[in-house]
Design an enzyme around this catalytic site. Structure first.
Site, mmCIF file in Angstrom:
data_model
loop_
_atom_site.group_PDB
_atom_site.id
_atom_site.type_symbol
_atom_site.label_atom_id
_atom_site.label_comp_id
_atom_site.label_asym_id
_atom_site.label_seq_id
_atom_site.Cartn_x
_atom_site.Cartn_y
_atom_site.Cartn_z
ATOM 1 C CG ASP A 41 15.442 55.693 50.280
ATOM 2 O OD1 ASP A 41 14.870 56.508 51.030
ATOM 3 O OD2 ASP A 41 16.646 55.763 49.986
ATOM 4 C CG ASP A 66 11.012 53.302 58.530
ATOM 5 O OD1 ASP A 66 12.142 52.812 58.717
ATOM 6 O OD2 ASP A 66 10.507 54.154 59.278
ATOM 7 C CG LEU A 73 12.070 43.481 49.617
ATOM 8 C CD1 LEU A 73 13.551 43.663 49.342
ATOM 9 C CD2 LEU A 73 11.239 44.257 48.603
ATOM 10 C CE1 TYR A 155 25.709 58.171 59.459
ATOM 11 C CE2 TYR A 155 27.910 58.955 59.986
ATOM 12 C CZ TYR A 155 27.025 58.376 59.096
ATOM 13 O OH TYR A 155 27.473 57.990 57.849
HETATM 14 P P1 NAD Z 1 21.750 60.078 51.835
HETATM 15 O O1 NAD Z 1 21.093 60.787 52.961
HETATM 16 O O2 NAD Z 1 21.845 60.781 50.522
HETATM 17 O O3 NAD Z 1 21.056 58.671 51.585
HETATM 18 C C1 NAD Z 1 20.552 57.876 52.621
HETATM 19 C C2 NAD Z 1 19.260 57.251 52.142
HETATM 20 O O4 NAD Z 1 18.735 56.411 53.181
HETATM 21 C C3 NAD Z 1 18.189 58.305 51.817
HETATM 22 O O5 NAD Z 1 17.633 58.065 50.557
HETATM 23 C C4 NAD Z 1 17.159 58.104 52.928
HETATM 24 O O6 NAD Z 1 15.850 58.441 52.517
HETATM 25 C C5 NAD Z 1 17.330 56.628 53.245
HETATM 26 N N1 NAD Z 1 16.859 56.278 54.572
HETATM 27 C C6 NAD Z 1 17.184 56.853 55.762
HETATM 28 N N2 NAD Z 1 16.530 56.239 56.768
HETATM 29 C C7 NAD Z 1 15.775 55.255 56.197
HETATM 30 C C8 NAD Z 1 14.873 54.286 56.707
HETATM 31 N N3 NAD Z 1 14.599 54.184 58.015
HETATM 32 N N4 NAD Z 1 14.271 53.432 55.834
HETATM 33 C C9 NAD Z 1 14.529 53.513 54.502
HETATM 34 N N5 NAD Z 1 15.365 54.419 53.963
HETATM 35 C C10 NAD Z 1 15.983 55.279 54.807
HETATM 36 O O7 NAD Z 1 23.201 59.656 52.337
HETATM 37 P P2 NAD Z 1 24.426 59.041 51.504
HETATM 38 O O8 NAD Z 1 25.515 60.013 51.529
HETATM 39 O O9 NAD Z 1 23.940 58.503 50.219
HETATM 40 O O10 NAD Z 1 24.861 57.833 52.456
HETATM 41 C C11 NAD Z 1 24.471 56.497 52.179
HETATM 42 C C12 NAD Z 1 25.106 55.559 53.184
HETATM 43 O O11 NAD Z 1 26.525 55.626 53.100
HETATM 44 C C13 NAD Z 1 24.723 55.877 54.628
HETATM 45 O O12 NAD Z 1 24.532 54.669 55.327
HETATM 46 C C14 NAD Z 1 25.937 56.592 55.147
HETATM 47 O O13 NAD Z 1 26.081 56.420 56.530
HETATM 48 C C15 NAD Z 1 27.059 55.919 54.378
HETATM 49 N N6 NAD Z 1 28.208 56.812 54.269
HETATM 50 C C16 NAD Z 1 28.190 57.888 53.424
HETATM 51 C C17 NAD Z 1 29.282 58.730 53.381
HETATM 52 C C18 NAD Z 1 29.325 59.935 52.473
HETATM 53 O O14 NAD Z 1 30.309 60.675 52.523
HETATM 54 N N7 NAD Z 1 28.331 60.164 51.628
HETATM 55 C C19 NAD Z 1 30.398 58.482 54.197
HETATM 56 C C20 NAD Z 1 30.356 57.396 55.049
HETATM 57 C C21 NAD Z 1 29.268 56.553 55.072
#
Ligand code: NAD
Length: 321
Positions: A41, A66, A73, A155
């Site tokens: 992350d 990123d 890894l 998105y």
């Molecule tokens: P979140 O924002 O809490 O977590 C996303 C994480 O991805 C964060 O820790 C962020 O720092 C990391 N991140 C973003 N860009 C990055 C990059 N370029 N390199 C490394 N890390 C990066 O969001 P969430 O709610 O935990 O969502 C997680 C996943 O689940 C996402 O892919 C989201 O699209 C998907 N999702 C979530 C929901 C929901 O309701 N929470 C619904 C549909 C899909």
């Protein structure tokens, strides 16, 4: 590719986005199942604090990286969960190009890692691929109704591209892929100001401020408690199913009903107020989870009242809402 009928066993998992809301719960579940976890992350939309609880596990490791850059890894993984992406509207509208890159370059790097290691790959896609749907409830066969150039497209289209790329890696390179279409997920660990409905309503209710519903509040959402969602992701990983599979709670509520329940659960005196509607906001959202039931034996177990109570309890204790 591994036989789709054989359940997958994992010793080491990579979770991109592992410091985020869903990612941290997923890491926790995998660690409980004695799987070694490497969270990758860049903390773009999360903070290192989320990792404190996970760091107590011997089998947890964090790599700050990123995902739009090739993965650093060297050890072999059995499964790669790709969650890294801004996910809340506030975040992805503030990070439009980063969000498109996480869905495109980021997904490709995560797929390359799975390909190198012969690992199972699970993409965290979203119900947003259905856009403002014209079919209800949404089944996986539905292709969606997405505005490709509106502000939310960064998105929605990133995730649609990520699904296309994942499907092409399966066809072209034989990678053992699975696509989960996650519907609105909530629970402890969400940030109060990430712009999503439930943390915003809870924060407003607990502070006694007006609970602000966008538009008329008659648009519907189906809210899934995070423990159910991550159980669904692990079930998909352990299956050989390519998906896409809807992971969500089919109990549909209007946004106003969610606000009213939160008001009751918190005992808040906050009024419910209407504010401007959001551009391209879906009017109805409800998953058909027949496929998840059939092929994963999965369905949500925690109803909205129970989940909202647990989340409200966490929000009351959270030091930095
Ligand atoms: P979140 O924002 O809490 O977590 C996303 C994480 O991805 C964060 O820790 C962020 O720092 C990391 N991140 C973003 N860009 C990055 C990059 N370029 N390199 C490394 N890390 C990066 O969001 P969430 O709610 O935990 O969502 C997680 C996943 O689940 C996402 O892919 C989201 O699209 C998907 N999702 C979530 C929901 C929901 O309701 N929470 C619904 C549909 C899909």
């Amino acid at each position: 590719m591994t036989d789709p009928g054989v359940p997958r066993r994992f010793e080491r998992a990579v979770v991109t986005g592992g410091a985020g809301f869903v990612g941290a719960h997923l890491c926790e579940l995998l660690l409980e199942e004695d799987v070694e976890v490497i969270a990758v992350d860049n903390l773009a939309t999360s903070s290192a604090d989320t990792l404190d609880a996970l760091r107590r596990h011997d089998k947890f490791r964090f790599v700050r990286h990123d995902v739009t850059q090739p993965m650093p890894l060297h050890c072999r993984a059995d499964v790669v969960f790709h969650l890294a992406s801004a996910a809340s509207p506030r975040d992805y509208l503030a990070l439009p190009l980063e969000t498109l890159r996480a869905g495109s370059h980021g997904t490709e790097h995560a797929l390359d890692l799975a390909r190198r290691d012969g690992a199972r790959f699970v993409l965290a896609s979203t119900s947003e691929v259905y856009g403002d749907p014209l079919e209800h409830p949404q089944r996986e066969e539905y292709w969606g109704n997405v505005n490709p150039i509106g502000p939310r497209s960064v998105y929605d289209e990133a995730k649609r591209f990520a699904e296309a790329l994942t499907s092409a890696y399966r066809r072209e390179h034989g990678v053992d892929t699975g696509i989960a279409r996650i519907f609105n997920t909530y629970g402890p660990g969400m940030r109060a100001h990430d712009g999503r409905m439930i943390p915003a309503f809870l924060d407003q209710a607990l502070k006694g401020e007006p609970i602000t519903v966008t538009g008329t509040g008659e648009q519907t959402r189906s809210i899934c408690y995070v423990e159910d969602t991550v159980r669904g992701l692990v079930a998909l990983a352990r299956s050989g199913h390519p998906g896409p599979v809807n992971i969500g709670n089919p109990h549909e509520l209007t946004v106003r009903q969610v606000a009213e329940r939160i008001k009751d659960i918190t005992g808040s005196g906050s009024p419910i107020e209407e504010i401007d509607a959001v551009v391209d906001d879906p009017k109805r959202r409800c998953p058909d989870i027949g496929l998840a039931r059939d092929v994963l034996g999965w369905e949500p177990k925690i109803d909205a009242d129970d989940g909202l109570r647990r989340t409200a309890a966490w929000f009351r204790r959270a030091p930095l809402r």
